[in-house]
Design a protein around this motif. Structure first.
Motif: not given
Length: 131
Positions: A55-64
């Motif tokens: 879930d590392y990319d949750r902050g910058f991928r947008g759509d969680s």
């Protein structure tokens, strides 16, 4: 207006994993990499590879909302060069990793491809002598 050159101090790859212990075990036991640093959220390995929580990319991928959807998750291709390709192949097989390409030689380069526990593709190549 001087053109300044960017000089990278270090370049690395962050690999998303769902089970840190299992993935670290794969990279250490099957591929022979050493752990340089370990925290609750990251395992830094030699060769500039860092394992990070899926879930590392949750902050910058947008759509969680798609965070768990494998089709939308980011993937990484990693390569590892070794002087002991046959040994590496056997260790990866014994670990139970999925083999995508068995030991192969193309254009004078011996290699195989496998998946880590999170299905990131790993290309393991035989290092050229002197290289």
């Amino acid at each position: 207006d001087r053109d300044e050159t960017i000089r990278a101090a270090k370049v690395g790859v962050k690999v998303p994993v769902s089970n840190m212990a299992k993935s670290a075990g794969f990279y250490v036991q099957a591929l022979g990499l050493k752990v340089l640093k370990e925290t609750r959220w990251l395992v830094s390995l030699e060769g500039s590879i860092a394992l990070v929580s899926s879930d590392y990319d949750r902050g910058f991928r947008g759509d969680s909302t798609n965070a768990g959807d494998k089709a939308t998750k980011w993937r990484t291709i990693i390569y590892v060069e070794t002087r002991t390709l046959d040994v590496a192949y056997e260790k990866v097989r014994r670990f139970g990793a999925k083999i995508l390409t068995p030991l192969t030689e193309e254009s004078g380069q011996r290699f195989f491809r496998c998946c880590d526990p999170d299905e990131n593709v790993i290309e393991v190549l035989e290092a050229h002598r002197g290289g």
